[in-house]
Design a protein around this motif. Sequence first.
Motif, PDB file in Angstrom:
ATOM      1  N   ASP A  68       0.798  -1.225   0.000  1.00  0.00           N
ATOM      2  CA  ASP A  68       0.000   0.000   0.000  1.00  0.00           C
ATOM      3  C   ASP A  68       0.829   1.273   0.000  1.00  0.00           C
ATOM      4  O   ASP A  68       0.286   2.379   0.101  1.00  0.00           O
ATOM      5  CB  ASP A  68      -0.975   0.009   1.179  1.00  0.00           C
ATOM      6  CG  ASP A  68      -0.271  -0.083   2.528  1.00  0.00           C
ATOM      7  OD1 ASP A  68       0.970  -0.060   2.560  1.00  0.00           O
ATOM      8  OD2 ASP A  68      -0.977  -0.169   3.556  1.00  0.00           O
ATOM      9  N   GLN A  69       2.151   1.152  -0.108  1.00  0.00           N
ATOM     10  CA  GLN A  69       2.983   2.349  -0.181  1.00  0.00           C
ATOM     11  C   GLN A  69       2.676   3.117  -1.467  1.00  0.00           C
ATOM     12  O   GLN A  69       2.490   2.530  -2.526  1.00  0.00           O
ATOM     13  CB  GLN A  69       4.473   1.995  -0.139  1.00  0.00           C
ATOM     14  CG  GLN A  69       4.980   1.575   1.228  1.00  0.00           C
ATOM     15  CD  GLN A  69       4.819   0.081   1.471  1.00  0.00           C
ATOM     16  OE1 GLN A  69       3.968  -0.565   0.852  1.00  0.00           O
ATOM     17  NE2 GLN A  69       5.621  -0.471   2.356  1.00  0.00           N
ATOM     18  N   THR A  70       2.615   4.426  -1.368  1.00  0.00           N
ATOM     19  CA  THR A  70       2.422   5.267  -2.544  1.00  0.00           C
ATOM     20  C   THR A  70       3.691   5.248  -3.387  1.00  0.00           C
ATOM     21  O   THR A  70       4.782   5.528  -2.884  1.00  0.00           O
ATOM     22  CB  THR A  70       2.086   6.707  -2.130  1.00  0.00           C
ATOM     23  OG1 THR A  70       0.895   6.701  -1.340  1.00  0.00           O
ATOM     24  CG2 THR A  70       1.869   7.586  -3.354  1.00  0.00           C
ATOM     25  N   CYS A  71       3.550   4.910  -4.671  1.00  0.00           N
ATOM     26  CA  CYS A  71       4.732   4.759  -5.523  1.00  0.00           C
ATOM     27  C   CYS A  71       4.358   4.996  -6.980  1.00  0.00           C
ATOM     28  O   CYS A  71       3.195   5.186  -7.323  1.00  0.00           O
ATOM     29  CB  CYS A  71       5.338   3.363  -5.352  1.00  0.00           C
ATOM     30  SG  CYS A  71       4.217   1.998  -5.772  1.00  0.00           S
ATOM     31  N   SER A  72       5.389   4.981  -7.836  1.00  0.00           N
ATOM     32  CA  SER A  72       5.216   5.178  -9.271  1.00  0.00           C
ATOM     33  C   SER A  72       5.482   3.884 -10.030  1.00  0.00           C
ATOM     34  O   SER A  72       6.020   2.918  -9.465  1.00  0.00           O
ATOM     35  CB  SER A  72       6.181   6.252  -9.779  1.00  0.00           C
ATOM     36  OG  SER A  72       5.860   7.520  -9.272  1.00  0.00           O
ATOM     37  N   GLN A  73       5.144   3.889 -11.301  1.00  0.00           N
ATOM     38  CA  GLN A  73       5.499   2.765 -12.174  1.00  0.00           C
ATOM     39  C   GLN A  73       6.995   2.459 -12.107  1.00  0.00           C
ATOM     40  O   GLN A  73       7.403   1.310 -12.224  1.00  0.00           O
ATOM     41  CB  GLN A  73       5.128   3.095 -13.620  1.00  0.00           C
ATOM     42  CG  GLN A  73       3.659   2.966 -13.965  1.00  0.00           C
ATOM     43  CD  GLN A  73       3.363   3.577 -15.320  1.00  0.00           C
ATOM     44  OE1 GLN A  73       3.846   4.672 -15.629  1.00  0.00           O
ATOM     45  NE2 GLN A  73       2.565   2.903 -16.125  1.00  0.00           N
TER      46      GLN A  73
END
Length: 651
Positions: A545-550
């Motif tokens: 659930d960590q906010t991240c990018s492609q």
Amino acid sequence: MQLSILKNRYSVLFSFIIVFLISSFLIRTGLLVASLVKTDLSFLAILKIYFTGTFFDLGVSFFIVVSYALYLLLLPQKWNNSKFNRIATYIWLFLVVLIFMFSFFAEITFWQEFESRFNFIAVDYLIYTYEVINNINESYPLPVLIGGILLLTSAVMYLFYKKKVFTNSFYSNTPFSRRLVISGLLIGLAVVYGFFVSNSLADGSQNRYQNELSKAGVYSFFAAFKNNELNYNDFYPLIEKKLAYQMIRKELSEQGSAYVKDGNSVRRKIDNGNSAYRPNVIMITVESLSAEFLGAFGSKSNLTPVLDSLAKENVLFTNMYATGTRTVRGMEALSLCVPPTPGSSIVRRPGNEKLTTVGHIFQQAGYNRTFFYGGDGYFDNMNQYFGSNGFDIVDRGKKIMVGESYTTKRTIITDDRVKFENAWGISDEDLYDAVIRGSDQYDKEGKPFYNFVMTTSNHRPFTYPAGKINIPSGSGRDGAIRYTDYTIGEFLKKAKTKPWFKNTVIIIVADHCASSAGKNEIDISKYHIPCIIVNLQSTPSKVIDQTCSQIDLYPTLFKLMGWNYESNLYGKNVLDPGYDSRIVLGTYQKLAYMKKDSLVILSPQQKIETYIYNRETNEQLPAKFPEPIIQQAISNYQTAYDLFKNSGLHW
């Protein structure tokens, strides 16, 4: 209404400008009404939209008439009422009216798709005419459309005839001195617009829709064409180069990583435990799959039962964001793992060969690498990019292009292997069958394989083979989503019968969302995408659930597989104890960096905007940030651009 302003040879020219301005006014009004609930209108905002819009419309009209103004200047008076001039004038007027009528229709359809005036996407579409013309043909009743445009053009011609516009022009006697003033003024104004009037003059509002409505489509088109590649160092805010690299190196540091060299580099050794786990990897990059379409992210439409089931039983990223709004941006992020550079994607730029891509890491581990695409990989320079970076190519190109060369081989999916095809390529079913055949062959050769698969079915005109799902083909996005989900399920059923499946990890991720348009220029929620890792033996089920990018997908996957490797990637392992949530994304000109809820947007003219992002309401409230947060955003984009331009991302 008397259309001729002056009873001289410029009667047709000025009458055309009036008709063009009235038509532009009507188009702008129609787009305004269609976007009314999103525009946050006030009386001053309406004045700004129409005043600025008319200003740009005038510029477009000057561009259109400049050649005719020069012709009228040089045409001898004795030829003014000649058959030659009559035919030339009729042809000129018919063609320019036909072109601007078509451009108005194109603006309406482009707005339906992107809620924007023409931008870089329109420029790209003009280059790739085969796909676009077929897409229009399959999405709209083309004979009716062409007939309607011809009818409107004929109506304008008839109006000019009835109002004696032609008569006023052909029977006039306009001295050369007067013609020199009028034509000189028109040509001069066109030059002023071309060299000194920036399309960004319309970007004065915090509401993106107001800005777009203030623009003119044709003017925006040529502005996008002109600014196809932006030099970061010339147009964006900079910090001292040494500081930029110090900051990005600190951000990319994580447990088990060590930089290979000092200074202007992000190259580092990653130690994840030296696992013997070497699975095959197939990444299915799904066209336009927004997170909001899946039940796993709250959708009640039940269009994705296969993906929802996979999300429950495998590794699911719940807060992953695309880096851009086009397929080539998704490809760039998923293959090269860098922040988006301003202008076109690296996939489409010169100097993009022999890069330190994810494919290069697989190559170092002894893998075969193949790019599978359902359309013609010539589109968007895909074949050149993947081929010159060590991937074999499997696509639907009709033939090998003259002068086409790659460092690896290309296989064309032949007609006998295709059951269904539309403007953008073969159906996902046919593409997955090609992936199965390719995987079988690699397995026989005894080498592990990495497949980058790009689908096309979830794209307008949303057509697919009949009888597969209970939604008619071509009926809209819902059917395409349901078909996309169905074909993934069928692919997995077939793959599970193969001996290589047990040792194969399958990634399902979107290239970008279905729509990036929102109230704000960069609307964070419109970049939220699903990502599922299936059949990962070391971690069968997990929610990340960590906010991240492609760009963070592969560093995280390599951690889960326990790989040691050399990284030149900007992506991070989001499971690292020290990982601090951050995303990078952008449009062609605006570059965004968000750390937790602090959003920094960088724009040309060294412009910096800072906001606090509220995830619950999707609001972006202006706020002042400490300098280090802004510098961190700049360091990501400044160093990524510097490394690409100076071969720092090459092996």
